[in-house]
Write a protein that holds these residues in place. Structure first.
Motif, short mmCIF file in Angstrom:
data_model
loop_
_atom_site.label_atom_id
_atom_site.label_comp_id
_atom_site.label_asym_id
_atom_site.label_seq_id
_atom_site.Cartn_x
_atom_site.Cartn_y
_atom_site.Cartn_z
N UNK A 50 -10.84 6.25 -8.51
CA UNK A 50 -9.91 5.35 -7.74
C UNK A 50 -8.89 4.48 -8.73
N UNK A 78 -5.25 5.11 -8.67
CA UNK A 78 -4.35 4.78 -7.76
C UNK A 78 -4.02 3.03 -7.94
N UNK A 79 -4.88 2.58 -8.82
CA UNK A 79 -4.66 0.95 -8.77
C UNK A 79 -3.56 0.99 -10.09
N UNK A 80 -2.50 0.03 -9.85
CA UNK A 80 -1.25 0.16 -10.78
C UNK A 80 -1.66 -0.52 -11.85
N UNK A 116 2.87 -2.87 -11.66
CA UNK A 116 2.94 -4.14 -10.83
C UNK A 116 4.38 -4.46 -10.94
N UNK A 151 -3.23 1.78 4.39
CA UNK A 151 -2.96 2.14 2.87
C UNK A 151 -1.35 1.91 2.75
N UNK A 161 0.40 -1.14 0.11
CA UNK A 161 1.02 -1.17 -1.05
C UNK A 161 2.33 -1.86 -1.04
N UNK A 210 -4.88 -4.53 -3.25
CA UNK A 210 -5.10 -3.29 -4.05
C UNK A 210 -6.28 -2.48 -3.84
N UNK A 231 -7.77 -2.81 -0.93
CA UNK A 231 -7.40 -2.37 0.41
C UNK A 231 -6.89 -0.81 0.36
N UNK A 232 -5.90 -0.94 -0.66
CA UNK A 232 -5.22 0.25 -0.82
C UNK A 232 -5.91 1.38 -1.40
N UNK A 233 -6.99 1.08 -2.40
CA UNK A 233 -7.83 2.17 -2.73
C UNK A 233 -8.65 2.64 -1.94
N UNK A 273 -8.97 2.02 1.42
CA UNK A 273 -8.46 2.20 2.76
C UNK A 273 -9.14 1.15 3.71
#
Lengths: 457, 175
Positions: free
Chosen positions: A265, A268-270, A275, A401, A405, B115, B117-119, B121
């Motif tokens: 995961x 996915x985190x920037x 950012x 999602x 973002x 963030x 939440x985005x990872x 869901x």
């Protein structure tokens, strides 16, 4: 496209032409009238053919009865054969049932055992399919697939070696799950290169190699390096690989069915830079404004340090030195030694007024930047929210999602605005204090200094 | 000793849940209160000496009515009031900055929440809790720091005004 269409047309035309030549081979028509005549002639010849056919049918009519009798005899013979086969089938069915019963009786308690074996093998297969241990020992599922196929078929029985191998595999999975083992394997790097490296497997949780965390895809048996690494733990991972004995501190990620879900995961985190890019145009504008403010503050700081040190030096001297504001103000008094107090005051005020802009220059701009930066951040947030709501209008609110973002991107500008504003406010206060001190000396103390100097003489 | 360690552990836990911005707020509050105490220290201590030396200089003058005397008096008052008001602007600015830093913490915490939440869901509310606490605790801390500084700042501003006024009153011209 055009070329293709043209070619098709040509092919079609050739086809048509070919067909027409085939029809007209016997009788070539030279004009439309001739063609009409030909059609008439062919009509006549066709009706002749029809008459011929009718005569043939009439001749055959006599043979029809004998044909019918023959067919009926065949039918009767086949029906008799079908009855015989049906009887045979029934007899054999009873035989099969008896044999089945015999099989069940002979299997007896073994049947229960096979049931257990099947379910155990299935469990083990699903475990192995998600296990990191499979990265070290591949192709374990092939044997299990064969075994399960064998159990499910009614005609085959597993051999004792196979049952023993199931036992061995189960135990190996358990034992290996508690070990830290290193082995050589092919690692796919983020840029696509395949390298053969020493890989360290931490129990059933994670794979590390050269201080990098790896991810294992059990379906394809591929070991890939994670694009983004948990930097706080990579040093420990390298230490683990180099250690030969004793205890080594390291980070493991036991989340998910095979471990490493949080690490995946992480991709996915920037990062901080990504950012920053999320802030978009507004973010870049704020950054530019912030950089400008910093540069301006730096320039003003050196200028004010220079001015105030020169003013301090001037305070200790009696003679006016025109390289600093205070010196220039005092020079006015020196140049006009015989004027009365009020005139001198006016002249001094005028001289101070001239010095003021040079000392205060840029400070107002710094203050404006400190106020504008949060506003710019707010602007970025609102435009980001507009983009988010447009996304909701198009895609609906079903996917958090998609929205999250955009929202986190929108908030980045607020952060940037505040990050620019807070130091700018502090810098402005600091520089303003420095400027104020010099101005105080000029405005409130210059006359006093002149008076003191006059009295000393 | 045990109570002290408990207190330190509690503070550490609070700092951890508050996230990185909380450390900045703590640092700012520390500097702010250092400046406040420095001012109080000055008002209670060396201010009296400064005022006395200014008075002595003034009283030592032979005459106090000429243009020269007036200008010297202004200069004396200006020098002392400059000392009285030193760092006061910085304290006021820091009081104003505390809520801003709190807001910064809120926004970074919200980014953290979104963030996560985005990872994930949004299925797991527990995993978002750390972001939420990172968003709320700095706001609260910023507010508390600003409020504490606000009272101190008001007190200091009034004291500084009074002291400057008193000094001006002491430097009399009637004899």
């Amino acid at each position: 496209m055009n070329m293709f269409a043209k070619r098709c047309l040509i092919v079609a035309a050739v086809g048509l032409f070919g067909a027409s030549t085939a029809f007209a081979q016997d009788d070539q028509a030279k004009s439309l009238d001739e063609l009409l005549k030909m059609v008439q002639q062919s009509k006549i010849s066709e009706s002749k053919e029809h008459k011929q056919r009718e005569a043939e049918f009439l001749r055959d009519k006599a043979n029809q009865q004998s044909n019918l009798n023959k067919a009926k005899a065949t039918k009767a013979a086949e029906e008799r054969r079908s009855e015989e086969l049906e009887k045979k089938y029934k007899e054999q069915e009873i035989q099969v049932a008896a044999k089945r019963k015999q099989l069940q009786e002979r299997l007896g308690s073994l049947k229960e055992l096979f049931g257990h074996l099947t379910s155990t093998a299935g469990d083990l297969r699903s475990n192995i399919n998600t296990s990191v241990v499979s990265a070290q020992y591949g192709d374990r599922t092939v044997f299990l697939d064969e075994l399960i196929d064998k159990m499910n078929s009614a005609t085959k029985l597993p051999k004792i070696e196979e049952i023993e191998k199931l036992w061995y595999e189960m135990q190996r999975e358990t034992v290996e799950g508690g070990k830290i083992a290193s082995f050589t394997g092919t690692v796919i790097k983020p840029n696509g290169d395949k390298l053969t490296q020493t890989i360290v497997r931490i129990g059933n949780y994670n794979l590390v190699s050269d201080g990098k965390y790896l991810t294992f895809d059990p379906k394809n048996g591929k070991i890939e390096e994670l694009v983004r690494q948990p930097d706080a733990f990579t040093a420990n991972a390298a230490a683990l690989q180099n250690a030969t004995s004793g205890f080594t501190k390291t980070g493991i990620d036991p989340t998910g069915p095979a471990g490493g879900s949080l690490l995946q995961a992480l991709i996915n985190s920037p990062s901080l830079e990504e950012r920053w890019h999320q802030g978009g145009t507004t973010g870049y504008v704020i950054t530019a404004v912030g950089a400008f403010a910093l540069l301006l503050a730096l320039i003003r700081f050196f200028a004010l340090v220079g001015i105030s040190s020169k003013v301090s030096a001037q305070l200790k001297q009696e003679k006016a030195n025109p390289n600093n504001p205070l010196g220039r103000v005092l020079k006015v008094a020196e140049d006009n030694p015989n004027v009365d107090g009020e005139t001198l005051e006016l002249k001094l005020e005028e001289a101070v007024l001239k010095e003021r802009p040079a000392i205060e220059s840029g400070l107002q701009l710094l203050k404006i930047i400190s106020m504008v930066a949060p506003l710019l951040g707010l602007l970025g947030t609102v435009t980001g929210m507009i983009v988010t709501f447009q996304a909701i209008t198009i895609f609906g609110a079903g996917d958090p999602k998609a929205m999250a973002g955009g929202i986190s991107g929108a908030l980045v500008t607020t952060v940037l605005g505040l990050i620019v504003a807070i130091p700018t406010v502090l810098l402005h206060t600091f520089l303003n204090g420095k400027a104020k001190r010099v101005l105080h000396i000029l405005e409130e103390q210059s006359a006093g200094i002149i008076a003191e100097n006059a009295e000393k003489k | 000793m045990l109570a002290l360690m408990d207190a330190i552990a509690a503070i550490n836990a609070f700092m951890d849940t508050g996230g990185p911005i909380l450390k900045w707020i703590a640092a700012l509050t520390f500097v702010m209160w250092t400046l406040i105490f420095e001012r109080v220290w000055y008002f209670k201590g060396s201010l009296k000496g400064d005022v006395q030396s200014a008075l002595d200089t003034w009283e030592a003058r032979k005459e106090r009515k000429s243009w020269n005397a007036h200008q010297v008096r202004y200069a004396l008052i200006s020098r002392i009031s400059e000392k009285i008001n030193g760092n006061m602007d910085m304290i006021a600015t820091m009081v104003a900055l505390c809520p801003l830093l709190g807001l910064l913490g809120t926004v970074t915490g919200m980014i953290e929440v979104f963030n996560i939440l985005a990872v994930t869901g949004g299925g797991d509310a527990k995993s978002m809790a750390s972001g939420v606490s990172q968003a709320t605790i700095p706001t609260m801390a910023g507010m508390v720091a600003a409020l504490s500084g606000l009272f101190a700042n008001t007190f200091l501003t009034r004291t500084a005004e009074n002291e400057a006024q008193l000094l001006a009153d002491h430097l009399t011209m009637d004899h």
